[in-house]
Write a protein that holds these residues in place. Structure first.
Motif, mmCIF file in Angstrom:
data_model
loop_
_atom_site.group_PDB
_atom_site.id
_atom_site.type_symbol
_atom_site.label_atom_id
_atom_site.label_comp_id
_atom_site.label_asym_id
_atom_site.label_seq_id
_atom_site.Cartn_x
_atom_site.Cartn_y
_atom_site.Cartn_z
ATOM 1 N N ALA A 79 23.673 -3.388 -32.646
ATOM 2 C CA ALA A 79 23.320 -4.294 -33.977
ATOM 3 C C ALA A 79 21.844 -3.719 -34.177
ATOM 4 N N SER A 80 21.215 -3.394 -32.947
ATOM 5 C CA SER A 80 19.702 -3.194 -33.161
ATOM 6 C C SER A 80 19.604 -1.539 -33.945
ATOM 7 N N LEU A 81 20.669 -0.801 -33.664
ATOM 8 C CA LEU A 81 20.555 0.525 -34.268
ATOM 9 C C LEU A 81 20.425 0.542 -35.935
ATOM 10 N N TYR A 82 20.777 -0.662 -36.487
ATOM 11 C CA TYR A 82 20.699 -0.832 -38.005
ATOM 12 C C TYR A 82 19.884 -2.062 -38.424
ATOM 13 N N GLY A 83 18.980 -2.488 -37.440
ATOM 14 C CA GLY A 83 18.120 -3.289 -37.650
ATOM 15 C C GLY A 83 18.381 -4.892 -37.550
ATOM 16 N N ALA A 84 19.826 -5.029 -36.950
ATOM 17 C CA ALA A 84 20.472 -6.457 -36.854
ATOM 18 C C ALA A 84 19.984 -6.915 -35.370
ATOM 19 N N THR A 90 29.162 -12.474 -37.530
ATOM 20 C CA THR A 90 28.910 -11.572 -38.786
ATOM 21 C C THR A 90 30.439 -11.090 -38.820
ATOM 22 N N GLU A 92 31.395 -8.120 -39.039
ATOM 23 C CA GLU A 92 31.925 -6.951 -38.117
ATOM 24 C C GLU A 92 32.318 -7.480 -36.868
#
Length: 229
Positions: A79-84, A90, A92
Motif C-alpha cells: 500500500a505504501s507504494l501508492y501512498g496508502a 479497503t 482491495e
C-alpha cells in the motif's frame, strides 16, 4: 428505508464476487491442472494448504489476513507504494481475502474435472502431433468445461455469502467494505428488520438457485460421461 444504504452493499457484493471469481479462475486453473496431472510427492500437501479455508474458522483466517494486510505486514508495504497506509479495510483487501477464502471452492471442481478426463484423450492428441499447450487448450479445457462452470458458480456464490473474513479485514464502511452479509448483521444488530428481511430473503433465493444450478451441472456431466462410456 434508505435506498442508497440498501443498494450500496448489493452492488459492492456483486462487484467483489465478480472480481474475485475472475481472479480465482485465472489463479485456480493452473493450480488445479498441476494437482490433477503432477506426480510430485508434495502435491497433496499443497492441496491441503489450498483446502485449509474449508475447515479453518473464518475469524482465524481473517485475523491472520488482517495482520498481513495491516500497516506492519506485507500489505502495508504494498500500500505504501501508492501512498496508502494499509490494505486492510479497503476493497482491495476484501478481494485478497475473498480469493484466499474461496480458492478451494474453485480449485477442487476444476481438479476433479481434469482428473476425470484421464490420460487417453491427451495421449491421442499427442500422437497426432499436438503440443502440451495445444493439448491443454484444445482437449483438456473443453472436456473440463463442467468443472469450470461449477467452480465459477461456487466461487461467486461463496464470495457473496462470506461474513467472518470480510468483517475481520474490511469492517463496515459504506461504499467501501460493507458487503451484503455485513449489512444484514448491522441491520439485525440495530433491530432494523425490514431491510434485514429483504436482503436475507434475496440471499436465500440466490443460494437455492446456486445449489440447483450446481446439481443440474453435475447431473448433466455425469450423464454425458456415462454416454461416452
Amino acid at each position: 428505508m434508505d435506498d442508497v444504504n440498501l443498494w450500496s452493499p448489493i452492488f459492492l457484493t456483486a462487484k467483489l464476487a465478480f472480481v474475485t471469481t475472475l481472479i480465482l479462475m485465472l489463479l485456480g486453473t493452473p493450480i488445479a491442472w498441476w494437482l490433477a496431472r503432477s506426480g510430485n510427492r508434495f502435491k497433496e500437501a499443497v492441496a491441503a494448504v489450498v483446502a485449509l479455508p474449508l475447515v479453518l474458522p473464518p475469524t482465524v483466517l481473517g485475523f491472520y489476513l488482517l495482520m498481513a494486510l495491516g500497516p506492519e505486514g506485507p500489505g502495508g508495504l504494498i500500500a505504501s507504494l501508492y501512498g496508502a497506509r494499509s490494505l486492510a479495510f479497503t476493497f482491495e483487501g476484501l478481494v485478497i481475502g475473498s480469493v484466499i477464502y474461496s480458492l478451494p471452492f474453485v480449485v477442487q471442481p476444476i481438479r476433479n474435472a481434469f482428473e476425470a478426463i484421464g490420460d487417453r484423450p491427451l495421449e491421442v492428441a499427442a500422437t497426432l502431433g499436438a503440443s502440451p499447450w495445444d493439448r491443454f487448450w484444445s482437449v483438456a479445457m473443453p472436456l473440463a468445461r463442467p468443472g469450470f462452470l461449477t467452480g465459477a458458480v461456487l466461487g461467486f456464490s461463496h464470495t457473496v455469502g462470506e461474513f467472518g473474513v470480510v468483517l475481520m479485514i474490511g469492517g463496515n464502511i459504506l461504499g467501501e467494505t460493507r458487503v451484503l452479509s455485513v449489512a444484514i448483521y448491522d441491520y439485525v444488530e440495530t433491530l432494523n428488520w425490514a431491510p434485514a428481511h429483504l436482503l436475507a430473503g434475496g440471499l436465500l433465493v440466490f443460494s437455492f438457485l446456486v445449489i440447483f444450478a450446481v446439481m443440474t451441472l453435475e447431473k448433466r456431466w455425469r450423464f454425458r460421461n456415462e454416454d461416452r462410456s
